[in-house]
Scaffold this active site. Structure first.
Site, mmCIF file in Angstrom:
data_model
loop_
_atom_site.group_PDB
_atom_site.id
_atom_site.type_symbol
_atom_site.label_atom_id
_atom_site.label_comp_id
_atom_site.label_asym_id
_atom_site.label_seq_id
_atom_site.Cartn_x
_atom_site.Cartn_y
_atom_site.Cartn_z
ATOM 1 C CG PHE A 14 47.182 15.838 27.425
ATOM 2 C CD1 PHE A 14 47.517 14.931 28.298
ATOM 3 C CD2 PHE A 14 47.523 16.904 27.282
ATOM 4 C CE1 PHE A 14 48.074 15.510 29.317
ATOM 5 C CE2 PHE A 14 48.107 17.624 28.220
ATOM 6 C CZ PHE A 14 48.443 16.883 29.287
ATOM 7 C CG LEU A 15 48.036 14.088 19.974
ATOM 8 C CD1 LEU A 15 48.215 12.893 19.008
ATOM 9 C CD2 LEU A 15 48.379 15.307 18.906
ATOM 10 N NE ARG A 16 40.741 11.878 22.262
ATOM 11 C CZ ARG A 16 39.460 12.614 22.495
ATOM 12 N NH1 ARG A 16 38.512 11.715 22.864
ATOM 13 N NH2 ARG A 16 39.166 13.784 21.714
ATOM 14 C CE LYS A 52 31.381 -0.833 24.268
ATOM 15 N NZ LYS A 52 32.044 -1.200 23.015
ATOM 16 C CB CYS A 71 50.115 6.598 25.498
ATOM 17 S SG CYS A 71 50.758 7.781 24.417
ATOM 18 C CE LYS A 86 42.529 5.154 19.340
ATOM 19 N NZ LYS A 86 42.435 6.431 20.254
HETATM 20 C C1 UDX Z 1 45.801 7.546 24.983
HETATM 21 C C2 UDX Z 1 45.339 8.932 25.852
HETATM 22 O O1 UDX Z 1 43.831 9.013 25.578
HETATM 23 C C3 UDX Z 1 45.765 10.305 25.055
HETATM 24 O O2 UDX Z 1 45.176 11.302 25.841
HETATM 25 C C4 UDX Z 1 47.322 10.051 25.347
HETATM 26 O O3 UDX Z 1 47.758 11.181 24.561
HETATM 27 C C5 UDX Z 1 47.942 8.843 24.556
HETATM 28 O O4 UDX Z 1 47.239 7.728 25.031
HETATM 29 P P1 UDX Z 1 45.402 6.582 22.421
HETATM 30 O O5 UDX Z 1 46.625 5.632 22.770
HETATM 31 O O6 UDX Z 1 45.117 6.840 21.069
HETATM 32 O O7 UDX Z 1 45.487 7.683 23.532
HETATM 33 O O8 UDX Z 1 44.248 5.504 22.851
HETATM 34 P P2 UDX Z 1 42.694 5.711 23.670
HETATM 35 O O9 UDX Z 1 41.951 5.942 22.915
HETATM 36 O O10 UDX Z 1 43.294 6.334 24.959
HETATM 37 O O11 UDX Z 1 42.676 4.068 24.098
HETATM 38 C C6 UDX Z 1 43.764 3.260 24.731
HETATM 39 C C7 UDX Z 1 43.105 1.808 24.854
HETATM 40 O O12 UDX Z 1 42.445 1.861 26.121
HETATM 41 C C8 UDX Z 1 42.860 1.267 23.684
HETATM 42 O O13 UDX Z 1 43.477 -0.162 23.493
HETATM 43 C C9 UDX Z 1 41.192 1.219 23.894
HETATM 44 O O14 UDX Z 1 40.701 0.119 23.151
HETATM 45 C C10 UDX Z 1 41.333 1.089 25.149
HETATM 46 N N1 UDX Z 1 40.022 1.570 26.005
HETATM 47 C C11 UDX Z 1 39.682 2.754 25.985
HETATM 48 C C12 UDX Z 1 39.300 0.616 26.370
HETATM 49 O O15 UDX Z 1 39.278 -0.708 26.392
HETATM 50 N N2 UDX Z 1 37.764 1.329 27.004
HETATM 51 C C13 UDX Z 1 37.545 2.393 27.086
HETATM 52 O O16 UDX Z 1 36.643 2.751 27.490
HETATM 53 C C14 UDX Z 1 38.486 3.297 26.498
#
Ligand code: UDX
Length: 440
Positions: free
Chosen positions: A154-156, A260, A269, A329
């Site tokens: 689940f890591l980000r 957000k 992912c 991001k």
């Molecule tokens: C994600 C999951 O969070 C993680 O648990 C999993 O293992 C892999 O996929 P990650 O891909 O690193 O992690 O990105 P994350 O921080 O979750 O953001 C995903 C996307 O959603 C980004 O484009 C981000 O900008 C967007 N986002 C996230 C929003 O637009 N608003 C938010 O509030 C949160």
């Protein structure tokens, strides 16, 4: 169990982050990858991606507790091997070829061994995959006592090491009770070494696989929900979606985090896993209108940005448009499924001149976009005499821009809410911000 000797196959983002974390906790770790260029960089102590803290941990472990190799034979002594290769979603479903070839290599290295060994699948795979890979592995390896488990991740990105060290939960789905027991024993041992005590959840292999999809699709749903509310707020006098979503999120059943509005979700992912679960549902004739709507909402979010540019600029053709942010991001150089890349392509298709700035991800963006856009390492040069600026990534660099340098009447489309629209408007700049009503 035994003394652990750990193997990791696939030294991408998930695999290498695990390899260095386990090696720095004192385990002997062997990392295997077939990409020699990547191996060369890792051997020189240079991770092939940007991740806070990883350079230092790699330098401290490589050649000592961590050895890397391109040969599966070198895994012969490992008794617990994590598989972290990609399982991309294609039009036909999930592509398991990398997983199968990694497991075939391991089966050859372990062939006929009688002592207990365990394989843990970290790659995200559809329910049922771990068990069918297990059957294939057992046949190929001819091992009487091999264990197998799904152990989703689940890591980000941008917080990989921190998320491994201090996870919200560890999910373990063995194909049998012994596999689950051995893998939980290993993770308990690791967390004891690093001094934390996360919940360890033992479930069926199929449940572990499904937990990963349920998590990522839920997160994608939250983003699409936030973007839907944002869109409605934009048309509602005096409404700011940031206040509205915060007010809703204070209910503990909802929560303020991860709500957000923005340009839509990207990354390696969320888009892939949402697509894969729709595919899985289709295969089983299960109607999933909710998940389809999550995807559709993400798609139209980008169309909205283009519509704003068309409307405010009176047409896109021939305009100079600066995109601030290429990464999906902030905090990463990853551009996979980044909305910025899609936006750049679409603006070019409509005849704009596009400039792109990013503090980390320009090289990766260039690999996808080639020379159709101009790349700027300097924010001022990216902004000079632009007709419009679109903020696509929430880099802190964009919070302190001296907007007064822009020519009066320039349009700023803030899709990450990093600017203060009131002060920009005082400088004669036109602002359109995601979730913010223009109706006074
Ligand atoms: C994600 C999951 O969070 C993680 O648990 C999993 O293992 C892999 O996929 P990650 O891909 O690193 O992690 O990105 P994350 O921080 O979750 O953001 C995903 C996307 O959603 C980004 O484009 C981000 O900008 C967007 N986002 C996230 C929003 O637009 N608003 C938010 O509030 C949160």
């Amino acid at each position: 169990m035994m003394e652990y000797s750990v193997g990791v196959i696939g030294l991408g983002f998930v695999g290498l982050s695990h390899a260095v974390s386990l090696a720095s906790a004192g385990y002997r770790v062997i990392g295997v990858d077939i990409d020699r260029e990547k191996l060369g960089a890792i051997e020189r102590g240079m991770p092939p991606f940007k991740e806070p803290g990883i350079d230092e941990v790699l330098r401290n472990t490589i050649g000592r507790s961590l050895i890397v190799s391109s040969r599966y034979e070198d895994l012969k002594e490992a008794n617990i091997v994590f598989i972290a290769v990609n399982a991309p979603t294609t039009d036909k479903g999930q592509d398991l070829s990398q997983l199968e070839s990694a497991l075939d290599g391991l089966a050859r290295a372990w062939r006929g061994l009688n002592d207990y060994r365990l394989v843990a699948i970290k790659s995200t795979v559809l329910p049922g995959t771990t068990r069918s890979l297990y059957k294939r592995f057992k046949m190929l390896s001819n091992m009487p006592r091999v264990g197998f488990a799904s152990n989703p991740e689940f890591l980000r990105e941008g917080r990989a090491l921190e998320d491994i060290r201090n996870p919200s939960r560890v999910v373990i789905g063995g194909v049998d009770a012994e596999s689950s027991e051995v893998l939980s024993g290993f993770w308990r041992d690791y967390y004891k070494r690093v001094g934390v005590d996360p919940p360890i959840l033992v479930v069926e292999a199929e449940e572990a696989e499904m937990i990963k999809y349920a998590s990522n699709v839920f997160l994608a749903m939250r983003v699409s929900f936030a973007n839907t509310i944002a869109r409605i707020c934009e048309e509602t006098p005096r409404c700011d979606a940031l206040n509205v979503l915060y007010g809703a999120g204070l209910d503990p059943r909802i929560g303020v985090d991860y709500l957000k509005p923005g340009p839509g979700y990207g990354g390696s992912c969320l888009p892939k896993d949402t697509r894969a679960l729709i595919h899985y549902a289709d295969m089983h004739s299960i109607p999933v209108p909710l998940i389809r709507a999550v995807e559709e909402t993400n798609r139209i979010q980008l169309e909205r940005i283009i519509a704003i540019l068309e409307e405010e600029l009176g047409g896109i053709e021939g305009r100079v448009i600066t995109i601030l942010g290429a990464a999906f991001k902030a905090g990463t150089d990853d551009v996979r499924e980044s909305r910025s890349i899609y936006l750049a392509r679409e603006l070019i298709r409509r005849g704009a001149r596009v400039r792109l700035h990013d503090p980390l991800a320009l090289d990766n963006a260039r690999r996808l976009l080639g020379d159709i856009v101009e790349y700027h390492r300097d924010i001022d040069s990216a902004l000079r005499s632009s007709d419009a600026v679109v903020i696509m990534t929430e880099w802190h660099h964009y919070k302190n821009i001296d907007w007064s340098k822009l020519k009066p009447g320039t349009l700023v489309v803030d899709y990450r809410r990093v600017t203060d629209p009131v002060s920009l408007e005082k400088m004669g700049i036109r602002v359109r911000a995601v979730g913010l009503s223009r109706k006074k």
